[in-house]
Write a protein that holds these residues in place. Structure first.
Motif, PDB file in Angstrom:
ATOM      1  N   LEU A 408     -22.254   8.985   3.028  1.00 27.69           N
ATOM      2  CA  LEU A 408     -21.599   7.674   2.905  1.00 27.69           C
ATOM      3  C   LEU A 408     -20.184   7.811   2.350  1.00 27.69           C
ATOM      4  O   LEU A 408     -19.252   7.143   2.813  1.00 27.69           O
ATOM      5  N   ILE A 409     -20.037   8.670   1.362  1.00 26.72           N
ATOM      6  CA  ILE A 409     -18.704   8.900   0.795  1.00 26.72           C
ATOM      7  C   ILE A 409     -17.775   9.486   1.853  1.00 26.72           C
ATOM      8  O   ILE A 409     -16.611   9.074   1.985  1.00 26.72           O
ATOM      9  N   SER A 410     -18.287  10.431   2.631  1.00 25.53           N
ATOM     10  CA  SER A 410     -17.474  11.035   3.699  1.00 25.53           C
ATOM     11  C   SER A 410     -17.080   9.992   4.739  1.00 25.53           C
ATOM     12  O   SER A 410     -15.960  10.022   5.263  1.00 25.53           O
ATOM     13  N   LEU A 411     -17.982   9.063   5.039  1.00 27.57           N
ATOM     14  CA  LEU A 411     -17.655   7.992   5.989  1.00 27.57           C
ATOM     15  C   LEU A 411     -16.529   7.117   5.447  1.00 27.57           C
ATOM     16  O   LEU A 411     -15.608   6.730   6.188  1.00 27.57           O
ATOM     17  N   GLY A 412     -16.574   6.805   4.154  1.00 26.42           N
ATOM     18  CA  GLY A 412     -15.487   6.036   3.543  1.00 26.42           C
ATOM     19  C   GLY A 412     -14.158   6.779   3.607  1.00 26.42           C
ATOM     20  O   GLY A 412     -13.112   6.179   3.860  1.00 26.42           O
ATOM     21  N   LEU A 413     -14.209   8.090   3.401  1.00 30.20           N
ATOM     22  CA  LEU A 413     -12.989   8.891   3.491  1.00 30.20           C
ATOM     23  C   LEU A 413     -12.436   8.875   4.910  1.00 30.20           C
ATOM     24  O   LEU A 413     -11.213   8.786   5.117  1.00 30.20           O
ATOM     25  N   CYS A 443     -15.050   0.248  -1.253  1.00 33.00           N
ATOM     26  CA  CYS A 443     -16.364  -0.221  -1.724  1.00 33.00           C
ATOM     27  C   CYS A 443     -17.467   0.765  -1.336  1.00 33.00           C
ATOM     28  O   CYS A 443     -18.370   1.043  -2.125  1.00 33.00           O
ATOM     29  N   LEU A 444     -17.401   1.308  -0.112  1.00 37.34           N
ATOM     30  CA  LEU A 444     -18.425   2.247   0.347  1.00 37.34           C
ATOM     31  C   LEU A 444     -18.434   3.512  -0.506  1.00 37.34           C
ATOM     32  O   LEU A 444     -19.501   4.017  -0.902  1.00 37.34           O
ATOM     33  N   ILE A 445     -17.253   4.028  -0.830  1.00 34.74           N
ATOM     34  CA  ILE A 445     -17.160   5.259  -1.618  1.00 34.74           C
ATOM     35  C   ILE A 445     -17.675   5.037  -3.035  1.00 34.74           C
ATOM     36  O   ILE A 445     -18.530   5.785  -3.541  1.00 34.74           O
ATOM     37  N   PHE A 446     -17.196   3.995  -3.686  1.00 37.60           N
ATOM     38  CA  PHE A 446     -17.502   3.840  -5.108  1.00 37.60           C
ATOM     39  C   PHE A 446     -18.850   3.169  -5.362  1.00 37.60           C
ATOM     40  O   PHE A 446     -19.416   3.335  -6.438  1.00 37.60           O
TER      41      PHE A 446
END
Length: 773
Positions: A408-413, A443-446
């Protein structure tokens, strides 16, 4: 007028007394019409026939008067009325003029604009008979509309008093600069005579006025008229004076043509001719003479065939105005004849562009290309990292870091890196919506970080024995709820007051930016999003700080704390710059946004994804190196053993290859401790192989020549072997092993006849062993 009568009569065969009767309309059309009736129907006409009417000074009063004169078949001439309405001979059959119609003035304005490559203009015109003559479609008299049109050439068709007010407002709104050109019609050509204040003079620097050419200053007729006029009125002939002079002359020359064509005398004009057979427009078409305004001749529509206009340019803040050239109001081949270079506002002689050019952020300069290349490179790195995580998702190290949330974090990046496309090129409704993806990416990353650090906090930040069971499913639900909250705010914004492509005007150009119609609502929605995401960031920082001392693989809390501080810094800098800076350059805004986004996203990638992947790569590379070295050591051992087996030595009696677990110590370092390590003593190669304890196991280790070794018997089965730097204590596990090592060392010494070893070099316990000579 009387001079025109007297001068013209001298050049004709008319032997009559022609006089002027003056009537004052007091600037009202009603009185103009009443005076027209009085002149035509007066009892004087029985003995003093009416040759024609002159007037009026403006079109609004001339038009109704022309209806009266046409009804009575009386010629009427005007040297100042320019409305195209008067060209209609069905209603104004006896009207003609020596001044060009506004139709030609409009052509002259257009020709002047085309001569300077101006294809886009804004028109400010009077909503009346005069103003509508040049341009039938009007523009509202507001500066805002001019700004929104992005035209830099402003054509002004108003009366002087309105022009003064307009130029004052133009100064307030910042239009009086070298980028704008104010081009006035003939009604504004005499503006200098009515200026009221010094500030008004400054407003007209570089002003240009197009007016009909009413005088040929080099001609003898004008010189004579101007000389006599100055003697009487102490000033030069006012504007349109030449047209008035030629208009009166035209009536007299027409009368002469009538008398000649009908073989009549002036006295016959009263008795011989009735109202239907008097001087007509056909007689006017037959005349041609050189007047004050040049060559005078009239066409079938009562319009002058000469349609030349002067270009007057105001320079030095109204101290000087000069004729910069002439422009054709008809269809001549040479439409503009330049006499002087035009001077524009601020004293510049550079011809401005006709409109503010639209500026778009494109890949047309080194700065934007570098920024775009950096984003694309990191996009590929992030994609590669996602593939790596998918392949290595079963690694134990990754499992402890919650692989699903790393995805999910990678998708936000990825969304952050892709967002650069929404800021390049022309702004559209679609790109305005795509720019909001940045909020979703944050929002997705954090939110993913929040649930990760929350799980660590639940596990490690409680005292006593407790049971914690937080599945990935529960944490995914928490992320989804936070993400849905963000989406609801953005949807509300899109419904109430969505950002749309909005034109922002600059001095040199304009650009399109995504802004809401109501800037106050836009600010409020931005504040709501900042507060919402700021709360998520603050909770992440708090939980990461609380669990910062968690050791081992869970040390990521420390990284998350550092990341949160960097993101807080990255978010603060652009907000301060964008809201406090007076620089509205779209390119500078782009650099601020993209460089801040690039820094924040890069730090996020390294702290959360990059370091994990780097650690896995290093660990795997180390394993491969160790395996290769072990394999090499085994191969070397096999070769040595094979070589030993071919000798005639008895393996049991010699120490050919033996490993020992020993205590080692570095004698050169103060307070150094004894450490467990391994050595290998090889009688055939005459060396001791030492595996260093304070580094990763290295099968090659360090080789020490046995010739440089000394030994000390420490009693029982213990033996100390040492050099000047290292010491090894060997605890022999097999019977006779200590004596075999000592014997091996002595044999090596005896073979080399080492003279440096003293006889009493080695002593130990109660027994002294003589060193090898």
């Amino acid at each position: 007028m009387e001079k025109s009568i007297n001068d013209t009569l001298k050049n004709t065969i008319i032997d009559a007394n022609i006089q002027m009767e003056y009537y004052d309309s007091e600037l009202t059309p009603y009185k103009a019409v009443m005076h027209g009736f009085d002149m035509i129907t007066s009892e004087k006409r029985e003995t003093s026939p009416l040759l024609g009417l002159y007037g009026e000074f403006i079109s609004a009063r001339t038009i109704p008067l022309a209806l009266v004169s046409s009804g009575y078949n009386i010629l009427q001439c005007s040297g100042m009325a320019t409305s195209p309405t008067l060209t209609d001979k069905n209603h104004y059959g006896t009207f003609f003029r020596t001044v060009p119609s506004d139709i030609f003035q409009g052509t002259a304005l257009a020709n002047f604009a085309f001569a300077h490559n101006w294809n886009k203009v804004a028109i400010l015109n009077e909503n009346g008979a005069y103003g509508q003559g040049v341009r039938a479609t009007t523009f509202e008299n507001e500066i805002d509309l001019i700004k929104k049109s992005f035209a830099r050439i402003i054509i002004i068709i108003v009366y002087p008093d309105d022009l003064l007010k307009f130029m004052r407002r133009a100064r307030i709104d910042g239009l009086l600069n070298s980028n704008y050109v104010f081009l006035g019609s003939d009604s504004t050509s005499a503006i200098s005579s009515i200026l009221q204040e010094t500030s008004d003079m400054e407003n007209f620097e570089g002003y240009i006025a197009i007016s009909a050419l009413d005088r040929v200053v080099e001609g003898n007729a004008y010189k004579s008229l101007n000389s006599e006029y100055q003697k009487i009125f102490n000033q030069t002939v006012p504007g349109y004076g030449g047209f008035v002079y030629d208009c009166i002359a035209s009536l007299i020359y027409t009368f002469e043509n009538f008398l000649i064509s009908t073989n009549s005398t002036p006295s016959d004009y009263t008795t011989k001719f009735n109202s239907s057979s008097r001087v007509s427009l056909q007689n006017v078409q037959k005349i041609a003479f050189t007047g004050i305004s040049g060559n005078v001749s009239i066409d079938e529509n009562g319009e002058p065939k000469n349609q030349l206009y002067t270009v007057t340019n105001v320079v030095n803040k109204m101290k000087t105005s000069r004729v910069a050239g002439t422009v054709e109001g008809g269809n001549a081949k040479i439409i503009y004849n330049k006499k002087y270079d035009l001077v524009f506002n601020g004293g510049s002689t550079v011809v401005p562009s006709d409109s503010a050019g639209e500026y778009e952020v494109k890949l047309d300069n080194a700065g934007t290309i570098v920024v775009f290349a950096y984003f694309m490179l990191n996009l590929l790195i992030t994609l590669g990292s996602i593939i790596f995580l998918i392949i290595k998702r079963k690694e134990n190290t990754l499992k402890t870091l919650s692989v699903p949330f790393l995805f999910l974090i990678s998708l936000g990046l990825l969304l952050n890196w892709l967002s650069i496309f929404s800021f390049l090129g022309k702004m559209t409704v679609q790109t305005c919506y795509l720019q909001q993806v940045l909020w979703l990416a944050f929002c997705l990353i954090f939110s993913s970080l929040l649930v990760k650090v929350f799980r660590i906090w639940r596990v490690f930040d409680h005292s006593g024995v407790h049971s914690v069971y937080l599945t990935d499913t529960k944490l995914f639900i928490a992320v989804s709820l936070l993400f849905i909250g963000e989406i609801l705010i953005l949807v509300a914004w899109a419904v109430v007051n969505p950002p749309v492509p909005t034109i922002v005007n600059q001095q040199e150009y304009f650009y399109v930016e995504c802004l809401s119609d109501n800037l106050a609502l836009q600010t409020n929605f931005n504040l709501v999003l900042i507060v919402y995401n700021g709360l998520i960031l603050c909770v992440v920082m708090y939980l990461a700080y609380k669990t910062r001392n968690v050791s081992s693989a869970y040390k990521e809390s420390s990284w998350i704390t550092q990341l949160s501080l960097n993101v807080l810094l990255c978010a603060s800098i652009p907000i301060l710059l964008l809201f406090t800076s007076n620089d509205n350059s779209i390119l500078n805004k782009f650099y601020i946004k993209m460089l801040t986004l690039a820094f924040g996203t890069s730090v996020t990638y390294f702290c959360l994804i990059g370091r994990v992947i780097l650690s896995l790569v290093i660990i795997q590379s180390s394993k491969k190196i160790r395996q290769n070295r072990k394999q090499k050591f085994k191969q070397t051992t096999s070769i040595i053993k094979s070589a030993i087996s071919s000798t005639n030595k008895v393996i049991k009696e010699s120490l050919i290859l033996k490993k020992f677990t020993v205590m080692s110590k570095n004698e050169k370092i103060w307070f150094s401790n004894w450490k467990n390590t391994q050595i290998t003593i090889n009688e055939i190669t005459c060396n001791l192989h030492y595996l260093k304890h304070d580094f990763m196991p290295n099968p090659d280790g360090i080789s020490i020549s046995m010739r440089s070794l000394k030994f000390e018997d420490m009693g029982f089965d213990t033996l100390r072997i040492f050099t000047a730097k290292l010491s090894f204590i060997i605890l022999c596990s097999e019977e006779g092993e200590k004596n075999r090592i000592i014997s091996c060392l002595r044999k090596v010494k005896e073979k080399d006849h080492d003279p440096e070893v003293p006889n009493d070099a080695v002593k130990g316990g109660n027994t002294a062993h003589q060193g090898i000579k």
